[in-house]
Design a protein around this motif. Structure first.
Motif, PDB file in Angstrom:
ATOM      1  N   THR A  30       0.836  -1.201   0.000  1.00  0.00           N
ATOM      2  CA  THR A  30       0.000   0.000   0.000  1.00  0.00           C
ATOM      3  C   THR A  30       0.870   1.250   0.000  1.00  0.00           C
ATOM      4  N   LYS A  31       0.370   2.268  -0.659  1.00  0.00           N
ATOM      5  CA  LYS A  31       0.998   3.586  -0.689  1.00  0.00           C
ATOM      6  C   LYS A  31       2.463   3.539  -1.114  1.00  0.00           C
ATOM      7  N   LEU A  32       2.728   2.758  -2.176  1.00  0.00           N
ATOM      8  CA  LEU A  32       4.092   2.704  -2.696  1.00  0.00           C
ATOM      9  C   LEU A  32       4.490   4.050  -3.289  1.00  0.00           C
ATOM     10  N   LYS A  33       5.740   4.372  -3.171  1.00  0.00           N
ATOM     11  CA  LYS A  33       6.263   5.599  -3.760  1.00  0.00           C
ATOM     12  C   LYS A  33       6.147   5.522  -5.271  1.00  0.00           C
ATOM     13  N   ASN A  34       5.674   6.594  -5.880  1.00  0.00           N
ATOM     14  CA  ASN A  34       5.510   6.618  -7.341  1.00  0.00           C
ATOM     15  C   ASN A  34       6.834   6.989  -7.995  1.00  0.00           C
ATOM     16  N   LYS A  35       7.344   6.082  -8.859  1.00  0.00           N
ATOM     17  CA  LYS A  35       8.634   6.307  -9.508  1.00  0.00           C
ATOM     18  C   LYS A  35       8.498   6.832 -10.935  1.00  0.00           C
ATOM     19  N   ASP A  36       7.252   6.830 -11.480  1.00  0.00           N
ATOM     20  CA  ASP A  36       7.040   7.257 -12.863  1.00  0.00           C
ATOM     21  C   ASP A  36       6.525   8.696 -12.900  1.00  0.00           C
ATOM     22  N   MET A  37       6.970   9.443 -13.898  1.00  0.00           N
ATOM     23  CA  MET A  37       6.586  10.846 -14.021  1.00  0.00           C
ATOM     24  C   MET A  37       5.173  11.008 -14.575  1.00  0.00           C
ATOM     25  N   MET A  38       4.819  10.221 -15.597  1.00  0.00           N
ATOM     26  CA  MET A  38       3.560  10.423 -16.319  1.00  0.00           C
ATOM     27  C   MET A  38       2.476   9.428 -15.903  1.00  0.00           C
ATOM     28  N   SER A  39       2.803   8.474 -15.064  1.00  0.00           N
ATOM     29  CA  SER A  39       1.820   7.484 -14.628  1.00  0.00           C
ATOM     30  C   SER A  39       2.251   6.932 -13.283  1.00  0.00           C
ATOM     31  N   LYS A  40       1.512   5.966 -12.784  1.00  0.00           N
ATOM     32  CA  LYS A  40       1.864   5.336 -11.520  1.00  0.00           C
ATOM     33  C   LYS A  40       2.919   4.251 -11.744  1.00  0.00           C
ATOM     34  N   SER A  41       3.535   3.829 -10.657  1.00  0.00           N
ATOM     35  CA  SER A  41       4.547   2.777 -10.733  1.00  0.00           C
ATOM     36  C   SER A  41       3.933   1.460 -11.196  1.00  0.00           C
TER      37      SER A  41
END
Length: 529
Positions: A15-26
């Motif tokens: 849950t609530k993973l850090k988002n690593k992508d700029m234009m979308s979710k991880s």
């Protein structure tokens, strides 16, 4: 709490993973490592699937682990953002895509009731691990489902339905155990037959609740629930009867007037079959046939020179002999007649011909050698009579064994070829083609690197990091295991009994998995209804 000798099934969500992508979710994937020796090396035991565009993933992939009370089994769990197009199960992951990692012992999980919420640190999210004790069964259901009268969820077309099977855990939560394929634009779908192991469905408790959910698939990953129903393994065993025609209920519609259901799910067919393990196949008579191929090219040096890799001193095995001894000693227990074909390549025969598949025992029509001693004697005789030459071609022996495998493709015979070489492959293109073609057959290839070469060419053939391909065709499965012999040698160049055992383990450890992978692909995981 599981008792001694039981197995655990590990499930993962986050849950609530850090988002690593700029234009979308991880697009998270969880890599599972295990260390059972304090301070020892962490060995990757597997990876989950990739969940697209989701920072709260629930992974379907499960891991079965032997539970040992007497050993501190440490799980090392790493969550990555997957940003590649290759095979997520074999690719080398980039540290910059690491979301977070954490360690936990199996004992800690069991002591906490079988569930742990683990902080990935630095606001990277929380990884949840569930460890469920299971009773392993070899039985599998061969089932097929259809539905009718599904609710229309798409504005401009029919629904695209798929099913999700969830098993209830001891704490009343649910774990995803299977997803079907998506049936495009249909309110009356018929899904392909499924083979579902009983252990996967109910963890040994046939009265445990199984929730079946029907969704409308959307490209954005936000699938819409059409309806859900409940069943058990014991109920499914009844087959296509009235009690297995189930109303799909959408909880949000339950309070509406005249609401009956959002469609009907029907069990069309039900059968069972035995899902055998590697050991079961061996016990039931599957034969492991072992062929050896030895490099006699000039790069090994003159056998009469003490610097040669083929140099033999009375009472001291050279590297080639040590490798033959280590692997053949294990393999001889799985071959009923105890005879091993032994071939050499890259050597010049007495008549002047250069051969890439001569019989090391000197016979013109029978390459078989009796047991380990017979192999070592054949090797010694070949060293005395063969003139080292060139080139280093691996493909002829691979193709030779592949031809045998093709003639015995009946599920009762499996070929293993052990290639001993000091590297420097001359026919890399032909070898890749041979491996890709052999991946469809009941065979595995073990390569042991002898000497001090960098072996970069041989590493390339091992598909642990990247699936091998030839002219755009990927190998259907990983059938190559490469090991460097020198990693098992003592400082004085000797190979002790313990090192020989370690070499055999390293060489043969992937073999059962490669064999079972071939069995599953051969059966096509299709139901025999």
């Amino acid at each position: 709490m599981p008792s001694l000798g039981e197995k655990l099934e590990l499930s993962f969500s986050a849950t609530k993973l850090k988002n690593k992508d700029m234009m979308s979710k991880s697009d998270p994937i969880c890599v599972v490592g295990l260390c059972d020796v304090e301070g020892g090396e962490v060995k990757e035991i597997g990876r989950t699937e990739v969940v697209k565009d989701n920072v709260n993933p629930v992974w379907v992939t499960k891991f079965i682990l032997d539970y040992h009370f007497e050993t501190r089994q440490m799980l090392v769990l790493s969550v990555y953002d997957w940003d590649y197009k290759g095979d997520s199960q074999t690719a080398v992951l980039n540290k910059k895509d690491l979301i977070g990692n954490v360690g936990v012992s199996i004992g800690q999980l069991i002591n906490a009731g079988g569930k742990g919420n683990l902080d990935l640190g630095k606001k990277n999210g929380t990884l949840t691990v569930t460890a469920e004790p299971i009773q392993v069964s070899n039985e599998a259901f061969c089932i097929s489902y259809c539905a009718s009268g599904l609710d229309k969820k798409d504005t401009f077309g029919k629904s695209d339905p798929f099913l999700v099977f969830r098993r209830q855990n001891q704490d009343k939560s649910y774990t995803i155990v299977h997803k079907t394929e998506v049936i495009k634009k249909s309110l009356d779908p018929v899904w392909a037959p499924m083979v579902l192991p009983i252990t996967l469905l109910c963890a040994g408790d046939e009265n445990r609740n199984i929730k079946i959910e029907c969704y409308d698939a959307d490209d954005n990953g936000k699938h819409d629930l059409i309806g859900e129903c409940n069943t058990t393994v014991s109920q499914m065993r009844l087959g296509p009867v009235e009690s297995n025609v189930l109303n799909l209920i959408n909880p949000k519609k339950l309070g509406k007037k005249k609401y009956t259901n959002s469609g009907v799910l029907k069990l069309m067919n039900m059968g069972t079959r035995e899902e055998l393990t590697f050991l079961h196949h061996i016990r039931k008579g599957t034969q492991m046939h072992f062929t050896i191929g030895v490099d006699f090219t000039s790069s090994n040096g003159d056998p009469k020179d003490s610097s040669s890799l083929h140099y033999y001193k009375q009472g001291h095995e050279n590297e080639y002999m040590s490798a033959i001894h280590a692997v053949a000693q294990v393999m001889q227990d799985y071959d009923t007649d105890g005879y091993f074909p032994a071939l050499g390549f890259g050597g010049k025969l007495a008549d002047g011909r250069v051969s890439h598949g001569f019989f090391m025992n000197g016979s013109s029509n029978n390459p078989n050698c009796k047991g380990v001693s017979g192999l070592l004697q054949a090797y010694y005789n070949a060293v005395q009579s063969i003139t080292p030459y060139n080139p280093t071609n691996l493909s002829p022996i691979i193709n030779h064994v592949a031809a045998i495998a093709a003639k015995n493709n009946n599920g009762r015979s499996y070929q293993i070829v052990l290639l001993l070489t000091n590297g420097g492959i001359s026919d890399m293109d032909a070898t890749k083609r041979a491996i890709v073609n052999a991946a469809d057959l009941p065979m595995s290839i073990i390569i042991v690197g002898v000497g001090k070469d960098d072996f970069s060419d041989l590493h390339e053939l091992d598909a642990d990091n990247k699936r091998i391909s030839h002219e755009g065709k990927l190998a259907d499965r990983d059938i190559v295991q490469f090991v460097e012999l020198r990693k098992f040698m003592s400082n004085d160049g000797e190979i002790t009994g313990a090192n020989r055992a370690a070499l055999a383990r390293a060489v043969l450890e992937e073999l059962p998995y490669q064999f079972m992978d071939w069995i599953r692909k051969r059966e096509g995981q299709s139901a025999q209804l």
